[in-house]
Structures are given as C-alpha cells and as structure tokens.
Design a protein around this motif. Structure first.
Motif, PDB file in Angstrom:
ATOM      1  N   SER A 123     -11.412  17.147 -13.262  1.00 18.53           N
ATOM      2  CA  SER A 123     -11.991  15.878 -12.792  1.00 18.53           C
ATOM      3  C   SER A 123     -10.929  14.786 -12.692  1.00 18.53           C
ATOM      4  N   GLN A 124      -9.957  14.803 -13.598  1.00 20.41           N
ATOM      5  CA  GLN A 124      -8.872  13.822 -13.527  1.00 20.41           C
ATOM      6  C   GLN A 124      -8.037  14.030 -12.261  1.00 20.41           C
ATOM      7  N   ILE A 125      -7.794  15.293 -11.929  1.00 19.47           N
ATOM      8  CA  ILE A 125      -7.031  15.586 -10.706  1.00 19.47           C
ATOM      9  C   ILE A 125      -7.816  15.149  -9.476  1.00 19.47           C
ATOM     10  N   ASP A 126      -9.124  15.433  -9.458  1.00 17.41           N
ATOM     11  CA  ASP A 126      -9.960  15.043  -8.310  1.00 17.41           C
ATOM     12  C   ASP A 126      -9.977  13.527  -8.143  1.00 17.41           C
ATOM     13  N   GLN A 127     -10.071  12.820  -9.277  1.00 12.37           N
ATOM     14  CA  GLN A 127     -10.081  11.357  -9.204  1.00 12.37           C
ATOM     15  C   GLN A 127      -8.753  10.824  -8.686  1.00 12.37           C
ATOM     16  N   ALA A 128      -7.646  11.406  -9.122  1.00 10.74           N
ATOM     17  CA  ALA A 128      -6.333  10.966  -8.654  1.00 10.74           C
ATOM     18  C   ALA A 128      -6.155  11.254  -7.167  1.00 10.74           C
ATOM     19  N   MET A 129      -6.636  12.406  -6.696  1.00 13.29           N
ATOM     20  CA  MET A 129      -6.531  12.743  -5.278  1.00 13.29           C
ATOM     21  C   MET A 129      -7.408  11.820  -4.438  1.00 13.29           C
TER      22      MET A 129
ATOM     23  N   THR B  86      -1.420  17.597 -11.930  1.00 14.11           N
ATOM     24  CA  THR B  86      -1.445  19.003 -11.538  1.00 14.11           C
ATOM     25  C   THR B  86      -0.598  19.840 -12.489  1.00 14.11           C
ATOM     26  N   GLN B  87       0.549  19.313 -12.869  1.00 15.13           N
ATOM     27  CA  GLN B  87       1.402  20.025 -13.823  1.00 15.13           C
ATOM     28  C   GLN B  87       0.740  20.105 -15.203  1.00 15.13           C
ATOM     29  N   LEU B  88       0.089  19.010 -15.636  1.00 13.89           N
ATOM     30  CA  LEU B  88      -0.592  19.012 -16.926  1.00 13.89           C
ATOM     31  C   LEU B  88      -1.772  19.964 -16.938  1.00 13.89           C
ATOM     32  N   ALA B  89      -2.411  20.130 -15.773  1.00 17.53           N
ATOM     33  CA  ALA B  89      -3.568  21.029 -15.698  1.00 17.53           C
ATOM     34  C   ALA B  89      -3.163  22.474 -15.918  1.00 17.53           C
ATOM     35  N   GLU B  90      -1.925  22.795 -15.590  1.00 16.69           N
ATOM     36  CA  GLU B  90      -1.453  24.164 -15.796  1.00 16.69           C
ATOM     37  C   GLU B  90      -1.397  24.519 -17.282  1.00 16.69           C
ATOM     38  N   THR B  91      -1.202  23.512 -18.142  1.00 18.33           N
ATOM     39  CA  THR B  91      -1.178  23.740 -19.599  1.00 18.33           C
ATOM     40  C   THR B  91      -2.470  23.258 -20.251  1.00 18.33           C
TER      41      THR B  91
ATOM     42  N   THR C 251       0.837  -1.211   0.000  1.00 22.93           N
ATOM     43  CA  THR C 251       0.000   0.000   0.000  1.00 22.93           C
ATOM     44  C   THR C 251       0.865   1.251   0.000  1.00 22.93           C
ATOM     45  N   GLN C 252       1.979   1.219   0.724  1.00 18.12           N
ATOM     46  CA  GLN C 252       2.874   2.374   0.730  1.00 18.12           C
ATOM     47  C   GLN C 252       3.437   2.624  -0.672  1.00 18.12           C
ATOM     48  N   ALA C 253       3.736   1.553  -1.405  1.00 19.23           N
ATOM     49  CA  ALA C 253       4.210   1.713  -2.783  1.00 19.23           C
ATOM     50  C   ALA C 253       3.118   2.317  -3.658  1.00 19.23           C
ATOM     51  N   GLU C 254       1.878   1.867  -3.464  1.00 20.53           N
ATOM     52  CA  GLU C 254       0.761   2.431  -4.223  1.00 20.53           C
ATOM     53  C   GLU C 254       0.558   3.902  -3.883  1.00 20.53           C
ATOM     54  N   ILE C 255       0.775   4.277  -2.647  1.00 24.66           N
ATOM     55  CA  ILE C 255       0.655   5.678  -2.249  1.00 24.66           C
ATOM     56  C   ILE C 255       1.698   6.527  -2.969  1.00 24.66           C
ATOM     57  N   THR C 256       2.909   5.987  -3.080  1.00 27.28           N
ATOM     58  CA  THR C 256       3.965   6.716  -3.785  1.00 27.28           C
ATOM     59  C   THR C 256       3.570   6.972  -5.235  1.00 27.28           C
ATOM     60  N   LEU C 257       3.026   5.951  -5.906  1.00 30.38           N
ATOM     61  CA  LEU C 257       2.583   6.119  -7.290  1.00 30.38           C
ATOM     62  C   LEU C 257       1.407   7.087  -7.385  1.00 30.38           C
ATOM     63  N   ALA C 258       0.496   7.002  -6.417  1.00 32.08           N
ATOM     64  CA  ALA C 258      -0.665   7.898  -6.439  1.00 32.08           C
ATOM     65  C   ALA C 258      -0.233   9.345  -6.261  1.00 32.08           C
ATOM     66  N   LYS C 259       0.765   9.593  -5.436  1.00 31.10           N
ATOM     67  CA  LYS C 259       1.273  10.956  -5.258  1.00 31.10           C
ATOM     68  C   LYS C 259       1.913  11.467  -6.558  1.00 31.10           C
ATOM     69  N   LEU C 260       2.612  10.577  -7.267  1.00 31.75           N
ATOM     70  CA  LEU C 260       3.210  10.969  -8.539  1.00 31.75           C
ATOM     71  C   LEU C 260       2.126  11.305  -9.559  1.00 31.75           C
ATOM     72  N   ASP C 261       1.043  10.523  -9.580  1.00 33.22           N
ATOM     73  CA  ASP C 261      -0.065  10.803 -10.502  1.00 33.22           C
ATOM     74  C   ASP C 261      -0.676  12.160 -10.219  1.00 33.22           C
ATOM     75  N   VAL C 262      -0.893  12.464  -8.924  1.00 34.42           N
ATOM     76  CA  VAL C 262      -1.477  13.756  -8.562  1.00 34.42           C
ATOM     77  C   VAL C 262      -0.547  14.885  -8.986  1.00 34.42           C
ATOM     78  N   SER C 263       0.746  14.701  -8.728  1.00 37.47           N
ATOM     79  CA  SER C 263       1.710  15.747  -9.095  1.00 37.47           C
ATOM     80  C   SER C 263       1.766  15.927 -10.607  1.00 37.47           C
ATOM     81  N   ARG C 264       1.753  14.820 -11.369  1.00 39.63           N
ATOM     82  CA  ARG C 264       1.839  14.892 -12.829  1.00 39.63           C
ATOM     83  C   ARG C 264       0.587  15.552 -13.412  1.00 39.63           C
TER      84      ARG C 264
END
Length: 263
Positions: free
Chosen positions: A94-100, A83-88, A68-81
């Motif tokens: 909705s994709q960001i909300d689902q990832a969070m 968020t950066q894509l949303a800026e452009t 689960t800790q490994a999955e959390i690490t990947l989930a944090k990367l998805d949220v960060s990625r």
C-alpha cells in the motif's frame, strides 16, 4: 445595303452575384489572456507553417513547472526506495501504491502546466498571408481576442453564390463564367465543385460553390463578382446586326428581301 443573316447556337444565361473566398482561411485567436512578450509577424506579411506568431507571458507557469519537476524527481526516488524496501518486507504494498499515485499526480500537474504554456504560444497552422494588426510586446490581450486572419495561397479560389430553386439546373463539374464588376468584359471560367443539399426555407435559394483558377484572375477574397449561369439547352438562333432591326408600335421587325421571279 442588304445583309445576309446566319444561324448559330445561343445559350440563355442567368446572372447572379457571387463572392470570392479563399480556399484556406482562419481567424487565429488566443485561448488564454496575458501580456504579449513577442510578436513574430507583420501586418499583411507572409508566414510559414509552424512559424511563431505570438507569445504571452508564462513566467509564473514556468516557475510552477520547475517546482513540479523537482517534486517529480523526489516522488520517483520515493517509489524506488519503497520498492527496494518491499523486497525485504520493510515496506508494504500500500505504501508503494500511494507513492506511485503521488508520482502520477505530480506528472499530471506537470503536463497541465506544459499545456498552459503551449497555449500561450501561437504558431501558424499553414503558410499564408496575415491580416492587419496593432499588436505590440507589452500589450495585454483578453482571452479569445482576434490576433490575425490567416489567408492561404490564392492560386485557387472559391466563388460562392445562390440561385433560385426555379432556376436550379446545375450539377457538379459544370462550367460557368465569372466577371468582376469593374471589368465586365473580361470573363473567367470556373467549375462547380459543391452544391448545398438543402434549399433555404427563407429565401428558397440553393447555395453553390465553384472553384476558380486564380493565377490569372488575381481576385482577392471578398471580391463581388457576377456569375453567368447557363439556363436550359443551347438553341439555334438567327443572328443579325442591330442596325437591321426596325421598331414601330407593333414591335421590332426586319425586312426580308426575296429575289423577284424571272419575267
């Protein structure tokens, strides 16, 4: 030989049976079943607050937590990625909300696993003496099994007893005397600290608790004692030796000697 009698205050008492109890006592039980991996206390031994008493096998939960800790690490990367894509404007809100939301779910799963692991480790909530046990590493214990009874310090002890409602004349902070069955001549002073506000509807007795300085008495919890309660107010009584009392069919009596008149 003629005896001279004297008067003194006399207090009537009511003797009832009481039981000594520890001021801090706890039955320690396990919430979850499992195989014992460690026993950290001995029968009748002293333990300190926070000391580890028992651990159960949690290797499966620990493996799930690592995943689960490994999955959390990947989930944090998805949220960060995202968020950066949303800026452009390359990712929607909705994709960001689902990832969070996925990240929050995985974090909650991790906390649940951590709670399960914590429940498989029993620690002492306070310092004291443990009871007897037959626990060994490798043994299996079912849920809600009695692991041990923990008794706190016995410098102070409680004495619980009941008195009939007809004799209920006591109040908090009243003093009374206590004696053990095997040493009735040795009296210990206790002080009432609590009175049950309700009289039992079955026995018509009221439960009372007194506190005893146990440093000198050295009474163990569960000891049966005789509690001597003062009844009414002290009265002035005439005291005389038993040898001065005579008995016949009319009851007890004494001879009163008076000085003869002169002449």
């Amino acid at each position: 030989f003629p005896l001279t009698v004297t008067t003194s205050d006399w207090q009537d008492t009511l003797d009832v049976m009481g039981e000594v109890k520890a001021t801090r006592t706890l039955d320690i039980r396990n919430e979850l079943e499992g195989i014992i991996t460690y026993v950290g206390f001995s029968s009748g031994g002293q333990v300190q607050k926070g000391q580890m008493l028992l651990t159960l096998d949690s290797i499966n939960e620990q493996a799930q937590l690592d995943a689960t800790q490994a999955e959390i690490t990947l989930a944090k990367l998805d949220v960060s990625r995202l968020t950066q894509l949303a800026e452009t404007r390359a990712a929607s809100r909705s994709q960001i909300d689902q990832a969070m939301a996925q990240l929050a779910i995985k974090q909650a799963n991790a906390r649940a696993l951590q709670a399960t692991i914590a429940k498989k480790t029993l620690v002492s909530p306070f310092s004291g003496t443990t009871g007897l046990h037959e626990l060994e590493a490798g043994g299996f214990v079912a849920a809600n099994s009695l692991i041990t009874r923990l008794i706190g310090k016995l410098d102070q002890a409680w004495v619980d007893f009941s008195v009939p409602q007809s004799a209920y004349q006591l109040s908090p902070m009243s003093e009374l005397e206590i004696a053990t069955i095997n040493q009735p001549d040795i009296k210990h002073t206790a002080k009432i600290i609590a009175i049950d506000p309700v009289i039992s509807s079955t026995s018509r007795n009221v439960r009372i608790r007194a506190e005893l300085d146990n440093q000198t008495a050295q009474l163990k919890p569960g000891t049966s004692v005789k509690v001597m309660l003062p009844v009414g107010k002290p009265i002035s009584a005439i005291r005389l030796p038993n040898t001065a009392v005579r008995y016949d069919s009319f009851g007890p009596y004494v001879y009163l000697l008076t000085q003869a008149a002169d002449g």
